[in-house]
Design an enzyme around this catalytic site. Sequence first.
Site, PDB file in Angstrom:
ATOM      1  N   GLY A   1       0.823  -1.216   0.000  1.00  0.00           N
ATOM      2  CA  GLY A   1       0.000   0.000   0.000  1.00  0.00           C
ATOM      3  C   GLY A   1       0.848   1.253   0.000  1.00  0.00           C
ATOM      4  O   GLY A   1       0.639   2.168  -0.807  1.00  0.00           O
TER       5      GLY A   1
ATOM      6  N   ASP B   1       9.869  -6.365  -4.142  1.00  0.00           N
ATOM      7  CA  ASP B   1       8.861  -6.903  -3.213  1.00  0.00           C
ATOM      8  C   ASP B   1       8.857  -8.427  -3.343  1.00  0.00           C
ATOM      9  O   ASP B   1       9.161  -8.958  -4.420  1.00  0.00           O
ATOM     10  CB  ASP B   1       7.455  -6.354  -3.553  1.00  0.00           C
TER      11      ASP B   1
ATOM     12  N   HIS C   1       7.514   7.218  17.307  1.00  0.00           N
ATOM     13  CA  HIS C   1       6.334   7.043  16.459  1.00  0.00           C
ATOM     14  C   HIS C   1       5.408   5.977  17.020  1.00  0.00           C
ATOM     15  O   HIS C   1       5.232   4.913  16.441  1.00  0.00           O
ATOM     16  CB  HIS C   1       6.740   6.711  15.016  1.00  0.00           C
TER      17      HIS C   1
ATOM     18  N   ASP D   1       3.519  12.003  11.561  1.00  0.00           N
ATOM     19  CA  ASP D   1       2.961  12.669  12.743  1.00  0.00           C
ATOM     20  C   ASP D   1       2.939  14.187  12.552  1.00  0.00           C
ATOM     21  O   ASP D   1       1.997  14.859  12.967  1.00  0.00           O
ATOM     22  CB  ASP D   1       3.778  12.285  13.985  1.00  0.00           C
TER      23      ASP D   1
ATOM     24  N   ARG E   1       1.317  -1.315  17.507  1.00  0.00           N
ATOM     25  CA  ARG E   1       2.463  -1.426  16.584  1.00  0.00           C
ATOM     26  C   ARG E   1       3.465  -2.439  17.135  1.00  0.00           C
ATOM     27  O   ARG E   1       4.118  -3.148  16.380  1.00  0.00           O
ATOM     28  CB  ARG E   1       3.135  -0.061  16.404  1.00  0.00           C
TER      29      ARG E   1
HETATM   30  P1  NAD Z   1       1.277  -3.680   2.917  1.00  0.00           P
HETATM   31  O1  NAD Z   1       0.969  -5.029   3.464  1.00  0.00           O
HETATM   32  O2  NAD Z   1       0.282  -3.031   2.036  1.00  0.00           O
HETATM   33  O3  NAD Z   1       2.669  -3.711   2.151  1.00  0.00           O
HETATM   34  C1  NAD Z   1       3.800  -4.305   2.673  1.00  0.00           C
HETATM   35  C2  NAD Z   1       4.578  -4.920   1.530  1.00  0.00           C
HETATM   36  O4  NAD Z   1       5.764  -5.492   2.061  1.00  0.00           O
HETATM   37  C3  NAD Z   1       3.818  -6.061   0.812  1.00  0.00           C
HETATM   38  O5  NAD Z   1       3.736  -5.806  -0.566  1.00  0.00           O
HETATM   39  C4  NAD Z   1       4.657  -7.294   1.101  1.00  0.00           C
HETATM   40  O6  NAD Z   1       4.670  -8.230   0.062  1.00  0.00           O
HETATM   41  C5  NAD Z   1       6.036  -6.654   1.299  1.00  0.00           C
HETATM   42  N1  NAD Z   1       6.978  -7.503   2.005  1.00  0.00           N
HETATM   43  C6  NAD Z   1       6.781  -8.327   3.046  1.00  0.00           C
HETATM   44  N2  NAD Z   1       7.921  -8.962   3.364  1.00  0.00           N
HETATM   45  C7  NAD Z   1       8.863  -8.529   2.503  1.00  0.00           C
HETATM   46  C8  NAD Z   1      10.241  -8.809   2.314  1.00  0.00           C
HETATM   47  N3  NAD Z   1      10.901  -9.678   3.084  1.00  0.00           N
HETATM   48  N4  NAD Z   1      10.884  -8.171   1.325  1.00  0.00           N
HETATM   49  C9  NAD Z   1      10.241  -7.298   0.532  1.00  0.00           C
HETATM   50  N5  NAD Z   1       8.933  -6.996   0.656  1.00  0.00           N
HETATM   51  C10 NAD Z   1       8.267  -7.602   1.623  1.00  0.00           C
HETATM   52  O7  NAD Z   1       1.588  -2.752   4.188  1.00  0.00           O
HETATM   53  P2  NAD Z   1       1.664  -1.136   4.217  1.00  0.00           P
HETATM   54  O8  NAD Z   1       0.334  -0.605   4.560  1.00  0.00           O
HETATM   55  O9  NAD Z   1       2.351  -0.662   2.995  1.00  0.00           O
HETATM   56  O10 NAD Z   1       2.595  -0.919   5.519  1.00  0.00           O
HETATM   57  C11 NAD Z   1       3.923  -1.330   5.537  1.00  0.00           C
HETATM   58  C12 NAD Z   1       4.560  -1.056   6.891  1.00  0.00           C
HETATM   59  O11 NAD Z   1       4.633   0.355   7.147  1.00  0.00           O
HETATM   60  C13 NAD Z   1       3.783  -1.636   8.076  1.00  0.00           C
HETATM   61  O12 NAD Z   1       4.687  -2.216   8.990  1.00  0.00           O
HETATM   62  C14 NAD Z   1       3.113  -0.424   8.700  1.00  0.00           C
HETATM   63  O13 NAD Z   1       2.848  -0.589  10.069  1.00  0.00           O
HETATM   64  C15 NAD Z   1       4.180   0.634   8.467  1.00  0.00           C
HETATM   65  N6  NAD Z   1       3.712   2.027   8.536  1.00  0.00           N
HETATM   66  C16 NAD Z   1       4.573   2.930   9.099  1.00  0.00           C
HETATM   67  C17 NAD Z   1       4.217   4.256   9.172  1.00  0.00           C
HETATM   68  C18 NAD Z   1       5.161   5.271   9.766  1.00  0.00           C
HETATM   69  O14 NAD Z   1       4.719   6.382  10.067  1.00  0.00           O
HETATM   70  N7  NAD Z   1       6.434   4.988   9.903  1.00  0.00           N
HETATM   71  C19 NAD Z   1       2.967   4.678   8.669  1.00  0.00           C
HETATM   72  C20 NAD Z   1       2.134   3.744   8.092  1.00  0.00           C
HETATM   73  C21 NAD Z   1       2.510   2.392   8.035  1.00  0.00           C
HETATM   74  C1  LMR Z   2       0.357   5.315  11.458  1.00  0.00           C
HETATM   75  O1  LMR Z   2       0.690   6.110  12.323  1.00  0.00           O
HETATM   76  O2  LMR Z   2      -0.643   5.508  10.737  1.00  0.00           O
HETATM   77  C2  LMR Z   2       1.209   4.105  11.199  1.00  0.00           C
HETATM   78  O3  LMR Z   2       2.196   3.960  12.170  1.00  0.00           O
HETATM   79  C3  LMR Z   2       0.419   2.859  10.997  1.00  0.00           C
HETATM   80  C4  LMR Z   2      -0.260   2.373  12.247  1.00  0.00           C
HETATM   81  O4  LMR Z   2      -0.123   1.182  12.564  1.00  0.00           O
HETATM   82  O5  LMR Z   2      -0.971   3.139  12.899  1.00  0.00           O
END
Ligand code: NAD
Ligand code: LMR
Length: 370
Positions: free
Chosen positions: A23, A53, A213, A185, A113
């Site tokens: 995503g 990926d 975070h 944030d 988280r």
């Molecule tokens: P998602 O499931 O839509 O996408 C994750 C992708 O990672 C998938 O396409 C999956 O196939 C891939 N993946 C899994 N294992 C892998 C590997 N070993 N090598 C390569 N690719 C791999 O999830 P998302 O919504 O895109 O979220 C991803 C991460 O980001 C989550 O851990 C989420 O909590 C985090 N996130 C962080 C923040 C932030 O502020 N830092 C904000 C939102 C989400």
């Molecule tokens: C966020 O702040 O939206 C991300 O860290 C995803 C989550 O798990 O809330």
Amino acid sequence: MPHPTYTNSRDALKIAVLGAGGGIGQSLSLLLKTELHTTCVAADARVHIAMYDVNRDAVAGAATDLSHINTAVYVTWHAPEAGSGPDPLAACLRGAQLVVIPAGVPRKPGMTRDDLFAINASIVKTLSQGIAAHCDLSRTFVLLISNPVNSLVPVLVETLVVAGGHQRVTPQTVARRVFGLTQLDAVRASAFLHEALGLLPGQSVRVPVVGGHSGHTIVPLFSQAVVGTDKLQERVRSLGPDVLSQLVNRVQFGGDEVVKAKNGAGSATLSMAYAAAQVTRGFAELLLGVREELQDTLYVNVGAFAFGEQVTQLTQGLPYVSLPLAISRDGLQAVDTQWAQKLAPEERKLWAVCIQELQTAVPQHQEQQS
Ligand code: NAD
Ligand code: LMR
């Protein structure tokens, strides 16, 4: 298997996005493909986005789709698949100077988280071993998005240091170039304050956010909000303590709002991609020489450096925390602590809670690892 649109000239900058089929990864790649066009043209440089990926169809589909957009940025995709080369991760990473990692599992309602730590730590370890094997650790910046950021940045730094031992770089050299993304944030705090103050569409608010975070480690500094160079202190104060505390709570738990609305289909992707694109673009401009210095608030290993008594006192010796930083092409240069002298009394309390939580939660995960 990589499918480059161009194969002749050398890349001025290669950005690897690991987890690019997800995503965040897909939306971030779209934003980089479109927003870096002007940067490419201005710098007269070829920028390459290498998307990796484990989900072959997701990354192949997204990259092929993106390759039909007529911008100067070009895209390749890499995934393990039958008949592909031995190491698609190596092909993606080789020559990259900037690596962004949104790979990992997102939350579902009812999860924290921290519940993602075990699974995402294992993904981050695998990817960091690839980075240590195929990227020059003294030249590559790594930006981590995967959750929990507070505990995974230490895993990333430690794995790079160990797995990159053959490169003979110091742990400080590695720590200077690895950052966790907390920008979402600040994006949320700015959006919520804009709405609460009823500002005009053109009035772009910036709210500094420090700490970490997750939940109470997120410390929005509404008293230091600005529109351009204008301070908003009086207007923010006029909102009153109840509204302000609701705003703080909404930023600290903004992630839950999205998780609940998605109802099992994941967490924030579009707003995160927007936030990540802002930061990635800054690093791209730094690497392309469009700017000399980057000022950003990022989660980093401040403990690896002697930044002086002021930083140690402020962080109470915490090794990892998100603070406003000055970054050059050589990596982290300085930590800005000016904001700490201007804290409102309520913000002082929020900072104390944040430090306490980071002091307990992150070491618990480190114990889990060992
Ligand atoms: P998602 O499931 O839509 O996408 C994750 C992708 O990672 C998938 O396409 C999956 O196939 C891939 N993946 C899994 N294992 C892998 C590997 N070993 N090598 C390569 N690719 C791999 O999830 P998302 O919504 O895109 O979220 C991803 C991460 O980001 C989550 O851990 C989420 O909590 C985090 N996130 C962080 C923040 C932030 O502020 N830092 C904000 C939102 C989400
Ligand atoms: C966020 O702040 O939206 C991300 O860290 C995803 C989550 O798990 O809330």
